[in-house]
Design an enzyme around this catalytic site. Structure first.
Site, PDB file in Angstrom:
ATOM      1  N   LYS A  22       0.840  -1.213   0.000  1.00 46.19           N
ATOM      2  CA  LYS A  22       0.000   0.000   0.000  1.00 46.19           C
ATOM      3  C   LYS A  22       0.870   1.257   0.000  1.00 46.19           C
ATOM      4  O   LYS A  22       0.663   2.165  -0.810  1.00 46.19           O
ATOM      5  CB  LYS A  22      -0.884  -0.008   1.260  1.00 46.19           C
ATOM      6  CG  LYS A  22      -1.522   1.336   1.577  1.00 46.19           C
ATOM      7  CD  LYS A  22      -2.444   1.273   2.776  1.00 46.19           C
ATOM      8  CE  LYS A  22      -1.817   1.569   4.102  1.00 46.19           C
ATOM      9  NZ  LYS A  22      -1.492   2.969   4.377  1.00 46.19           N
ATOM     10  N   ASN A  23       1.832   1.308   0.917  1.00 48.53           N
ATOM     11  CA  ASN A  23       2.580   2.554   1.076  1.00 48.53           C
ATOM     12  C   ASN A  23       3.608   2.778  -0.026  1.00 48.53           C
ATOM     13  O   ASN A  23       4.257   3.827  -0.074  1.00 48.53           O
ATOM     14  CB  ASN A  23       3.220   2.614   2.469  1.00 48.53           C
ATOM     15  CG  ASN A  23       2.149   2.759   3.545  1.00 48.53           C
ATOM     16  OD1 ASN A  23       1.000   3.087   3.234  1.00 48.53           O
ATOM     17  ND2 ASN A  23       2.514   2.510   4.784  1.00 48.53           N
ATOM     18  N   ARG A  92      -4.575  10.122   3.792  1.00 51.27           N
ATOM     19  CA  ARG A  92      -3.400  10.943   4.052  1.00 51.27           C
ATOM     20  C   ARG A  92      -2.578  11.148   2.766  1.00 51.27           C
ATOM     21  O   ARG A  92      -2.027  12.216   2.511  1.00 51.27           O
ATOM     22  CB  ARG A  92      -2.580  10.206   5.110  1.00 51.27           C
ATOM     23  CG  ARG A  92      -1.260  10.783   5.419  1.00 51.27           C
ATOM     24  CD  ARG A  92      -1.390  11.962   6.320  1.00 51.27           C
ATOM     25  NE  ARG A  92      -0.089  12.531   6.587  1.00 51.27           N
ATOM     26  CZ  ARG A  92       0.094  13.622   7.277  1.00 51.27           C
ATOM     27  NH1 ARG A  92      -0.929  14.276   7.779  1.00 51.27           N
ATOM     28  NH2 ARG A  92       1.297  14.096   7.482  1.00 51.27           N
ATOM     29  N   CYS A 116      -5.892   7.673   8.711  1.00 51.33           N
ATOM     30  CA  CYS A 116      -6.097   7.132  10.057  1.00 51.33           C
ATOM     31  C   CYS A 116      -5.678   8.161  11.101  1.00 51.33           C
ATOM     32  O   CYS A 116      -4.687   8.870  10.917  1.00 51.33           O
ATOM     33  CB  CYS A 116      -5.272   5.856  10.223  1.00 51.33           C
ATOM     34  SG  CYS A 116      -5.929   4.466   9.280  1.00 51.33           S
ATOM     35  N   ARG A 121      -0.212  14.328  13.044  1.00 53.64           N
ATOM     36  CA  ARG A 121      -0.023  14.150  11.588  1.00 53.64           C
ATOM     37  C   ARG A 121       0.069  15.500  10.860  1.00 53.64           C
ATOM     38  O   ARG A 121      -0.713  15.800   9.951  1.00 53.64           O
ATOM     39  CB  ARG A 121      -1.114  13.260  10.977  1.00 53.64           C
ATOM     40  CG  ARG A 121      -1.196  11.905  11.633  1.00 53.64           C
ATOM     41  CD  ARG A 121      -1.857  10.866  10.771  1.00 53.64           C
ATOM     42  NE  ARG A 121      -0.928  10.260   9.806  1.00 53.64           N
ATOM     43  CZ  ARG A 121      -1.256   9.272   8.986  1.00 53.64           C
ATOM     44  NH1 ARG A 121      -2.471   8.797   8.984  1.00 53.64           N
ATOM     45  NH2 ARG A 121      -0.368   8.772   8.143  1.00 53.64           N
ATOM     46  N   ILE A 123       1.581  18.592   8.458  1.00 53.46           N
ATOM     47  CA  ILE A 123       2.066  18.564   7.071  1.00 53.46           C
ATOM     48  C   ILE A 123       3.062  19.707   6.819  1.00 53.46           C
ATOM     49  O   ILE A 123       3.333  20.059   5.690  1.00 53.46           O
ATOM     50  CB  ILE A 123       0.909  18.623   6.044  1.00 53.46           C
ATOM     51  CG1 ILE A 123      -0.015  19.818   6.325  1.00 53.46           C
ATOM     52  CG2 ILE A 123       0.137  17.334   5.999  1.00 53.46           C
ATOM     53  CD1 ILE A 123      -0.958  20.129   5.174  1.00 53.46           C
ATOM     54  N   LEU A 125       6.210  19.906   7.006  1.00 47.16           N
ATOM     55  CA  LEU A 125       7.444  19.601   6.256  1.00 47.16           C
ATOM     56  C   LEU A 125       7.164  19.544   4.751  1.00 47.16           C
ATOM     57  O   LEU A 125       8.011  19.936   3.939  1.00 47.16           O
ATOM     58  CB  LEU A 125       8.050  18.280   6.746  1.00 47.16           C
ATOM     59  CG  LEU A 125       8.400  18.260   8.239  1.00 47.16           C
ATOM     60  CD1 LEU A 125       8.829  16.870   8.678  1.00 47.16           C
ATOM     61  CD2 LEU A 125       9.518  19.270   8.530  1.00 47.16           C
ATOM     62  N   ASP A 306       3.961   0.803  11.977  1.00 50.28           N
ATOM     63  CA  ASP A 306       2.800   0.103  11.413  1.00 50.28           C
ATOM     64  C   ASP A 306       2.683  -1.336  11.920  1.00 50.28           C
ATOM     65  O   ASP A 306       1.721  -2.035  11.586  1.00 50.28           O
ATOM     66  CB  ASP A 306       2.852   0.116   9.874  1.00 50.28           C
ATOM     67  CG  ASP A 306       2.720   1.531   9.332  1.00 50.28           C
ATOM     68  OD1 ASP A 306       2.231   2.399  10.069  1.00 50.28           O
ATOM     69  OD2 ASP A 306       3.122   1.767   8.174  1.00 50.28           O
ATOM     70  N   ARG A 400      -8.626  -0.839   3.918  1.00 53.57           N
ATOM     71  CA  ARG A 400      -7.748   0.210   3.371  1.00 53.57           C
ATOM     72  C   ARG A 400      -6.377  -0.353   3.026  1.00 53.57           C
ATOM     73  O   ARG A 400      -5.685   0.186   2.164  1.00 53.57           O
ATOM     74  CB  ARG A 400      -7.552   1.337   4.389  1.00 53.57           C
ATOM     75  CG  ARG A 400      -8.797   2.080   4.730  1.00 53.57           C
ATOM     76  CD  ARG A 400      -8.473   3.253   5.588  1.00 53.57           C
ATOM     77  NE  ARG A 400      -7.609   4.161   4.815  1.00 53.57           N
ATOM     78  CZ  ARG A 400      -7.325   5.381   5.156  1.00 53.57           C
ATOM     79  NH1 ARG A 400      -7.818   5.879   6.264  1.00 53.57           N
ATOM     80  NH2 ARG A 400      -6.553   6.130   4.417  1.00 53.57           N
TER      81      ARG A 400
END
Ligand code: EPU
Length: 421
Positions: A22-23, A92, A116, A121, A123, A125, A306, A400
């Site tokens: 997925k990632n 995300r 999630c 989380r 943003i 950066l 994870d 997901r």
């Protein structure tokens, strides 16, 4: 609404094939915007985040065909720069279209990304890096409006090796004038897979997988590209923990044992035996898992965040006390209250980042609710290891990131069904 019904207590035995990560596929689907030709992606997982990314691509002008695990994406005439809110707020990874659209169209607008809920989380950066490359970014009513009259290569030092920010800046840098250097870059295998895809487009990239990545811009060409997504190390890790918790013995096919080392080394510490071949890993679990005195999540090549929830579940039935610290996200704890419903003994420290886990011989079956993707995976594992019937609600979170966890686990001998409620 769907839920998993699980009759626990069976040993997992047998073999299962692991699909694409997925990632890895999500940033690559954003990077597809750079290619005005045809992109073919193989080993693509059929998970809901992939389907949502496909909807984004279609909404901005790409034609997409998805057959089994192969995606064919063709650029249409002119790419739009607006991402529909409904998809941006779902995931995300929608933020990765920021760099891709700025690099391609000079403009991008999208709602603040969802995903999630694991803590703050931020943003910053992503935003600061793109601004340093010459983007103007305005935030208004939870929406980002961005434009540039041409991105410029520059030196960017990240305060934290954020996976997403590293990927966003890599994608943006492909079309920027001159050289971009990203220092303190994320080193995850998925960042390396993105670099391989960008190189296939003609980008000049050095150092992916190290702390410094250099991209020499304006070298990509319109081309026909085929790219195979790397195996999902977190799906693989989840199934290894499932075997560990059920005293099982399973073999995973189509994995990269090297990328799994940050997980397998701790399974060894828990008393499991692991054997690796070039693309398979076999685990044999002991009758009783050993606790881990201290374990903390870290960026790659450390123990992955994870896998934190799945290990938390395993340590609740280990033979002694463990301490597990989450240090990547500031609130990745939603599995704790659910595991407690099964009788797990977990105490959270005041900062909610360290779990003190008192192992006990077994948990009790229960009706549980997934609150995020890996929380859902951890609850399924706990239910598999617990004799009796448990339910895991909110299957949509699990879908997901797991193409069909119920089929894979059934293949390994588990009794698990996905049902509508
Ligand atoms: N961070 C900032 N500012 C930023 C970006 C990140 O402070 O601009 C902080 C975050 O708040 C967080 C930490 O840095 O505390 C890590 O965030 P990172 O940016 O590295 O994560 P991400 O890109 O949002 C990806 C994965 C996650 C995985 C993390 C860490 C994708 C689509 N998602 O998220 O995957 O947990 O890296 O490895 O690649 C999952 O698969 O369950 C999942 C959550």
């Amino acid at each position: 609404m769907r839920q998993y019904r699980i009759q626990g207590g069976q040993r997992l035995l047998g073999e299962v094939k692991i699909g694409g990560a997925k990632n890895a596929v999500l940033p690559i689907l954003a990077a597809v915007c750079l290619n005005q030709g045809e992109t073919i992606i193989t080993n693509c997982p059929r998970i809901s985040d992939t389907f949502d990314s496909i909807e984004i691509l279609k909404s901005i002008g790409f034609r997409v065909a998805f057959t089994e695990n192969t995606l064919k994406i063709t650029a249409g005439d002119g790419i739009k720069h607006e991402i529909p809110d409904e998809y941006a707020i779902k995931m995300r990874s929608s933020i990765l279209f920021l760099g891709a659209l700025l690099a391609t169209t000079g403009r991008a607008s999208l709602a603040l990304p969802g995903g999630c809920k694991l803590g703050d989380r931020a943003i910053n950066l992503h935003i600061e890096g793109l601004q340093a490359m010459g983007a103007e970014i305005i935030q208004q009513n939870d929406k980002l409006y961005c434009k540039t009259d041409g991105l410029k290569g520059t030196k960017i030092a990240l305060d934290f090796p954020s996976v997403g920010a590293t990927e966003n800046l890599m994608i943006a840098a492909v079309n920027a004038r001159g050289e971009t250097t990203i220092k303190n870059a994320a080193r995850e295998p998925e960042v390396q897979d993105l670099a391989r895809f960008l190189k296939a487009l003609g980008a000049k990239i050095q150092g992916a997988g190290t702390k410094t990545i250099k991209i020499l811009g304006q070298n990509a060409t319109t081309t026909k590209v085929t790219h195979k997504i790397i195996p999902d190390r977190i799906v693989a890790g989840t199934y290894l923990v499932a075997a560990a918790m059920t005293k099982g013995e399973i073999t995973l096919q189509n994995v990269d044992p090297f990328d799994l080392t940050p997980v397998t080394s701790y399974l060894k510490e828990m008393g499991c035996t692991l054997h690796a071949n070039p693309s398979t890993v076999t685990i044999t679990a002991p009758t009783l898992l050993k606790p881990i005195p201290f374990l903390a999540t870290k960026v790659h090549p450390g123990f992955p965040t994870d896998m934190q929830a799945q290990f938390a579940a395993a340590l609740t039935i280990a033979d002694g006390n463990s301490q597990l610290t989450e240090s990547v996200f500031n609130c990745r704890t939603s599995h704790v209250k659910e595991l407690r419903k099964m009788g797990a003994k977990i105490t959270l420290t005041a900062d909610k980042c360290t779990f003190l886990i008192e192992g006990r011989p077994k948990l009790n079956p229960a009706t549980l609710a997934a609150h995020d993707l890996r929380c859902g995976a951890a609850l399924i594992l706990a239910a598999l290891a617990t004799p009796g019937e448990s339910l895991v609600q909110n299957a949509n979170y699990v879908q997901r990131g797991y193409e069909s966890i119920e089929s894979d686990l059934t293949q390994l001998g588990a009794t698990i069904t996905l049902e509508k409620i």
